[in-house]
Design a protein around this motif. Structure first.
Motif, mmCIF file in Angstrom:
data_model
loop_
_atom_site.group_PDB
_atom_site.id
_atom_site.type_symbol
_atom_site.label_atom_id
_atom_site.label_comp_id
_atom_site.label_asym_id
_atom_site.label_seq_id
_atom_site.Cartn_x
_atom_site.Cartn_y
_atom_site.Cartn_z
ATOM 1 N N ALA A 155 2.635 5.047 1.700
ATOM 2 C CA ALA A 155 2.748 4.978 3.160
ATOM 3 C C ALA A 155 1.961 3.781 3.704
ATOM 4 O O ALA A 155 2.450 3.019 4.543
ATOM 5 N N MET A 156 0.745 3.614 3.203
ATOM 6 C CA MET A 156 -0.085 2.518 3.687
ATOM 7 C C MET A 156 0.572 1.178 3.368
ATOM 8 O O MET A 156 0.566 0.255 4.190
ATOM 9 N N LYS A 157 1.157 1.100 2.173
ATOM 10 C CA LYS A 157 1.784 -0.150 1.762
ATOM 11 C C LYS A 157 2.939 -0.494 2.724
ATOM 12 O O LYS A 157 3.053 -1.615 3.211
ATOM 13 N N ALA A 158 3.753 0.520 3.010
ATOM 14 C CA ALA A 158 4.919 0.293 3.878
ATOM 15 C C ALA A 158 4.477 -0.112 5.284
ATOM 16 O O ALA A 158 5.031 -1.058 5.887
ATOM 17 N N LEU A 159 3.461 0.586 5.802
ATOM 18 C CA LEU A 159 3.032 0.295 7.178
ATOM 19 C C LEU A 159 2.332 -1.059 7.257
ATOM 20 O O LEU A 159 2.504 -1.804 8.231
ATOM 21 N N ALA A 160 1.560 -1.390 6.209
ATOM 22 C CA ALA A 160 0.866 -2.675 6.199
ATOM 23 C C ALA A 160 1.877 -3.819 6.234
ATOM 24 O O ALA A 160 1.711 -4.808 6.960
#
Lengths: 539, 89
Positions: free
Chosen positions: B73-78
């Motif tokens: 999730a963090m990767k996608a949002l970043a």
């Protein structure tokens, strides 16, 4: 193919799809009931689902022509799924409130939160939220097409009547024209259409019965004609006519930019009526000598708190700067009890056009008035501003308004804020008593500007929005022209000047008369300026 | 739980369309995602919450993610934030 007749309110021809706008205000009572929560929840979910589908359809339709603009509907769909909002609605349902009321209030609360943000763009999203809210309410109450208008493609607006706040919500770039059932040549719709330079036909009886959403329409503003479902041949004929008209006005515009020698000895200023900074570009294009009437109401309508001094300052500064030294006449707030202004709590009046409005309202709401004057004064260093008070009836009102102005000036001086110390102050002459006492009033002002629309209405005691009384709209009746003459003469005797800023100023037939009466400035919608300049040139 | 700070890079800030994209992305994951700006906090599933943060251009927001797919999730949002929400040409 059928033809409907009305009054041509703004010239020009346009062909396009109809968009019906019914502005039945969705009044929802704040009442609790005994219905089971489960049933209400189901009603809510149904409505949300239907509305979602409805918005998706809008999305698909717009995406074809305007993929970027369509993205806003993604946000609209997400509003309907927003957990915070849904929780709020559900908790109201649990408390026993009806579905419609719970939806309306919850959306409204969120809209207000957005309105408190600093970022102007985000604040405007409150409008989106209200649009979506109206859609949901429409579904719950089984009323289609309510509330604010979402124009998905360039369309011709068809409505019973449009109030200023309705029109404020329109996406103006997508409005091709207007057709309304009510209204005469001076209705708000007509004024707006003029300002935008788009065709309009008003006073079309039964327009809502005869026209369906998406019907192809031709509007001929010159003849006051609406053609529903035209044949190909008719469309082609009108397209040709439209091109001719456009060429004609382009030629007039070119002439306007040439310096024009005048045969009449006196130079009559031709200025523009504007309603917001976005009208400036057009006014400059046609070579306006300045702004004769800057209506500031747009800043005050459709919101929950009054505009801040900063916001007003910006709106005035932008216009003053763009007119680089040409005069800009800023009219202070001109509203009354017929407008719903949530933050003012205005009393409902039996007779709002004879009620607390214009300067009367400003003097009662002193803080509001002072904030506006302060914003104008601060902006005055960016160009040549003039201040104008509306609806003045007696001398005392001017004296009092001027005292307030002096007070504001003093405060600014004390703070070391600069402003134009020689700023001119004038009044609108639209109440017959002001015209009759013009000489006495002239001693207290720098100029007069005659608002013919109201002057006519008050002279004949005939509501100008009442279509049954349109025969009493006689701006060129000698009763009115007599008052114009009295005002002009009185101002000249006292070394002051008089402009005209109502409909009459842009009326081709009336211009020679007004010039003959000695009027010094004619202020009109930008669209009419090239025609007026041509007439003046030939006088 | 992972926390990261980001600067809002696109010109108009976290306005309606970027927020819509953000919510749509966040919803693909099972983890709880919270966005904070100063003292305001919002669930990444709530578009209104995100708008109400009032995160304009240059604002610093903290994203906190907790759950089984928090890394993804963090990767996608970043990526989304770095690409200015796909909002600018």
């Amino acid at each position: 193919m059928k033809e409907l007749r009305g009054v041509g309110a703004s010239t020009g021809i346009v062909v396009g799809p109809a968009k019906i706008c019914q502005y039945a205000e969705l009044e929802v009572a704040e009442a609790k009931d005994e219905l089971p929560f489960k049933d209400k929840l189901e009603t809510l979910r149904d409505a949300l689902e239907k509305t979602t589908n409805d918005i998706r359809q809008s999305y698909a339709r717009v995406e074809a022509t305007n993929p970027k603009g369509a993205k806003i509907f993604e946000a609209h769909v997400l509003f309907l799924q927003d957990p915070t909002l849904l929780e709020r609605i559900e908790s109201m349902l649990r408390e026993g409130y009806g579905v419609a009321y719970s939806v309306k209030r919850s959306f409204e609360e969120s809209a207000r939160q957005l309105e408190q943000l600093e970022d102007g763009y985000l604040r405007e999203r409150a409008g989106d939220l209200r649009d979506v809210s109206e859609r949901v309410l429409g579904t719950i109450l089984h009323r289609s097409k309510t509330g604010a208008v979402l124009l998905l493609e360039p369309s011709i607006i068809v409505a019973s009547d449009l109030t200023p706040s309705d029109t404020a919500r329109l996406d103006r770039s997508s409005v091709l024209g207007f057709v309304t059932e009510k209204g005469g040549a001076t209705s708000h719709t007509a004024i707006l259409a003029e300002a935008l330079g788009i065709p309009a036909v008003v006073g079309v009886k039964n327009a809502l019965r005869e026209i369906r959403d998406e019907d192809e329409l031709i509007i001929d503003g010159r003849q006051g004609l609406v053609i529903v479902g035209p044949e190909e041949e008719t469309i082609r004929a009108y397209a040709r006519r439209r091109e001719e008209l456009e060429r004609e006005s382009a030629t007039l515009r070119e002439n306007a930019t040439l310096t024009r020698p005048r045969r009449s000895s006196k130079k009559v200023e031709v200025t523009a009526n504007i309603g917001s900074p976005r009208d400036v570009e057009k006014a400059l294009q046609v070579g306006a000598d300045g702004v004769g009437l800057y209506r500031t109401e747009f800043l005050f309508l459709d919101r929950d708190c009054p505009p801040s001094e900063e916001e007003q300052f910006e709106a005035y500064r932008i216009v003053l700067e763009q007119f680089s030294g040409k005069p800009v006449t800023i009219r202070t707030l001109d509203i009354g009890g017929d407008k719903e202004i949530r933050y003012l709590n205005l009393d409902k009046e039996l007779n709002p056009s004879l009620g607390v409005r214009g300067i009367r309202l400003c003097l009662e709401h002193r803080d509001l008035f002072k904030t506006q004057l302060r914003a104008v004064l601060r902006a005055s260093t960016y160009g040549r501003a003039r201040i104008m008070y509306p609806m003045v009836a007696v001398r005392e009102e001017i004296v009092e308004a001027r005292a307030v102005l002096e007070e504001v000036k003093k405060e600014l001086t004390e703070n070391g804020t600069t402003f134009d110390k020689g700023i001119e102050v004038g009044i609108m002459v639209e109440v017959p008593s002001a015209a009759l006492n013009a000489e006495e009033l002239a001693d207290h002002v720098d100029f007069f500007s005659i608002g013919t629309n109201d002057l006519v209405q008050y002279t004949f005691a005939a509501d100008r929005t009442n279509e049954n009384l349109s025969y009493l709209y006689q701006p060129q009746n000698s009763a009115v022209l007599g008052l114009v003459k009295m005002t002009v003469d009185a101002s000249h005797r006292r070394g002051k000047w008089t402009g005209v800023c109502g409909e009459l100023a842009g009326d081709a037939e009336a211009i020679p008369t007004l010039v003959g009466l000695g009027v010094d400035e004619l202020s009109m919608s930008s669209q009419k300026i090239p025609f007026a300049q041509k007439i003046l040139f030939e006088l | 739980m992972i926390v990261r700070e980001f600067t809002v890079l696109n010109k108009v800030g976290l306005h309606a369309r970027p927020a819509a994209v953000f919510v749509a992305t966040a919803r693909k994951f099972k983890s709880d995602i919270v966005v904070e700006k100063g003292r305001k906090r919002a669930s990444a599933r709530s578009i209104l919450g995100l708008l109400t943060l009032g995160a304009g251009h240059g604002a610093v927001v903290a994203i906190t993610i907790e759950g089984e797919d928090e890394q993804e999730a963090m990767k996608a949002l970043a990526e989304l934030v770095a690409n200015k929400f796909g909002d600018e040409e």
